[in-house]
Design a protein around this motif. Structure first.
Motif, PDB file in Angstrom:
ATOM      1  N   PRO A  27       0.828  -1.209   0.000  1.00 33.42           N
ATOM      2  CA  PRO A  27       0.000   0.000   0.000  1.00 33.42           C
ATOM      3  C   PRO A  27       0.860   1.255   0.000  1.00 33.42           C
ATOM      4  N   PRO A  28       0.332   2.374  -0.511  1.00 40.46           N
ATOM      5  CA  PRO A  28       1.097   3.635  -0.550  1.00 40.46           C
ATOM      6  C   PRO A  28       1.591   4.088   0.810  1.00 40.46           C
ATOM      7  N   GLU A  29       0.899   3.675   1.898  1.00 36.06           N
ATOM      8  CA  GLU A  29       1.331   4.108   3.223  1.00 36.06           C
ATOM      9  C   GLU A  29       2.730   3.590   3.571  1.00 36.06           C
ATOM     10  N   ILE A 134       9.014   2.094  -0.206  1.00 36.96           N
ATOM     11  CA  ILE A 134       9.954   2.624   0.775  1.00 36.96           C
ATOM     12  C   ILE A 134       9.824   4.144   0.809  1.00 36.96           C
ATOM     13  N   GLN A 135      10.014   4.713   1.971  1.00 35.92           N
ATOM     14  CA  GLN A 135      10.041   6.169   2.094  1.00 35.92           C
ATOM     15  C   GLN A 135      11.384   6.693   1.578  1.00 35.92           C
ATOM     16  N   PRO A 136      11.404   7.873   0.966  1.00 35.06           N
ATOM     17  CA  PRO A 136      12.663   8.402   0.415  1.00 35.06           C
ATOM     18  C   PRO A 136      13.804   8.434   1.420  1.00 35.06           C
ATOM     19  N   LYS A 137      13.509   8.741   2.667  1.00 31.20           N
ATOM     20  CA  LYS A 137      14.546   8.830   3.701  1.00 31.20           C
ATOM     21  C   LYS A 137      15.266   7.508   3.900  1.00 31.20           C
ATOM     22  N   PHE A 138      14.594   6.403   3.565  1.00 28.68           N
ATOM     23  CA  PHE A 138      15.161   5.083   3.809  1.00 28.68           C
ATOM     24  C   PHE A 138      15.505   4.356   2.514  1.00 28.68           C
ATOM     25  N   ALA A 139      15.535   5.076   1.407  1.00 30.00           N
ATOM     26  CA  ALA A 139      15.880   4.502   0.110  1.00 30.00           C
ATOM     27  C   ALA A 139      17.299   4.913  -0.257  1.00 30.00           C
TER      28      ALA A 139
END
Length: 351
Positions: A27-29, A134-139
């Motif tokens: 999901p997008p979340e 994945i969130q950008p901060k963790f990619a």
């Protein structure tokens, strides 16, 4: 509803490993960046989770998607952080929601209250599925040349953190290390040796294997390979990185370091084994020689970025040699079966 394949377990239940064909699309979340899985690396942590020793499914779910050593290719990123087609790996740990003082400043690897979560291990779905978010901060973006071996980024981040903390401790004095001893020639040990050679140190790798790829991989780095007990080595290293978790090895390693030496413990012991040991002699040596022994696990974003830089400048053919077995996801059970000769097993989604 769109679904994906996912490698899953029921945490705490031995032999519950399953390839599920109808796992929900992420999901997008979970994050703005949608990624097509290429591969996941498999390590001892995965095997212990499969054995039912630990693991925690996300809240409200019975099963946990495995996979924390990720490699994928970006399908879409509306934030513009990465571009479609970029190689990417996902940081494993997320800061706790409180947060503790360390998680509050993005040092989630040093979480103090244990409420962190981890993809494929503790409370978050892993990366062993056809698509993940994945969130950008963790990619973490990777050099395109690392496509065959990018799943090595996670274990490399662990040793990048170890070296970062070794160097921070070393800064307490005028310290110019010359020699490093790495005990254990598994993936963590060999990657620790790689980062040691990149620092210009004389590197020694100790392991009990006399045959197979490990001696050659160590020597290909320019390291000296040893199979004798630590106590029998004829030098005192400035740095020791202990990667086996074997009690006799780690105790000897703590005793072997030279004056103002630093010993980093990365191997996790199983416990339950008792040994006769002269703790007073160890205490005397540590105190009189100003030595430091510390443990290190996990990594924060800064270490992941350092690891990506280290892999990018490494010999890529050497890195590829660390991967001794590649298994298609259709034969997933084989990938989670331990064989004595493997260094790194990889489960491939796009093979």
């Amino acid at each position: 509803m769109v679904t994906v394949r996912a490698v899953t377990v029921t945490p705490g239940v031995p032999d519950s490993l399953r390839l599920v064909d109808d796992w929900p699309e992420p999901p997008p979340e979970e994050g703005a960046i949608l990624v097509e899985a290429m591969a996941v690396g498999i390590c001892g942590t995965d095997l212990e989770i499969v054995a039912g020793e630990y693991g925690e499914a996300p809240p409200g779910q019975e099963r946990l998607v495995l996979g924390h050593e990720s490699l994928g290719r970006v399908l879409e990123d509306p934030t513009g952080t990465l571009q479609p087609g970029d190689l990417v790996a996902g940081v494993v740990r997320r800061p706790d929601p409180v947060p503790c003082p360390n998680c509050a400043v993005d040092e989630w690897d040093m979480c103090r209250n244990g409420q962190y979560t981890e993809h494929g291990i503790k409370g978050l779905p892993g990366f062993a599925r056809d698509r993940w978010r994945i969130q950008p901060k963790f990619a973490v973006g990777l050099d395109p040349a690392l496509a065959p071996v990018g799943m090595l980024l996670e274990p490399t981040s662990v040793v990048a953190k170890a070296w970062d903390h070794i160097e921070r401790i070393g800064a307490r004095a005028e310290w110019k290390p010359q020699t490093a001893l790495i005990t254990g020639a598994g993936p963590i040990g060999l990657l620790a040796a790689l980062l040691a050679t990149q620092r210009g140190l004389a590197v020694h790798v100790l392991d009990r294997n006399t045959t197979g790829p490990k001696p050659d991989l160590a020597r290909a780095l320019g390291a000296t390979y040893h199979t004798v007990p630590v106590a029998e080595l004829d030098f005192e290293p400035d740095v020791v990185i202990e990667c086996t978790g074997a009690p006799p090895v780690l105790l000897d390693a703590m005793c072997k370091a030279g004056p103002i030496g630093i010993v980093c413990l990365t191997g996790v012991s199983s416990g339950g084994r008792h040994m006769d040991f002269d703790a007073g002699a160890l205490n005397r040596d540590l105190v009189l020689e100003n030595n430091v022994v510390f443990g290190s696990v996990n990594a924060n974003r800064r270490h992941w970025d350092l690891a990506a830089q280290s892999l990018a400048r490494a010999d890529h053919s050497w890195l590829n040699s660390l991967v001794t077995r590649r298994v298609p996801v259709s034969a997933y059970a084989e990938a989670y079966t331990h064989t004595g000769g493997d260094i790194k097993t990889v489960l491939e989604f796009t093979a």
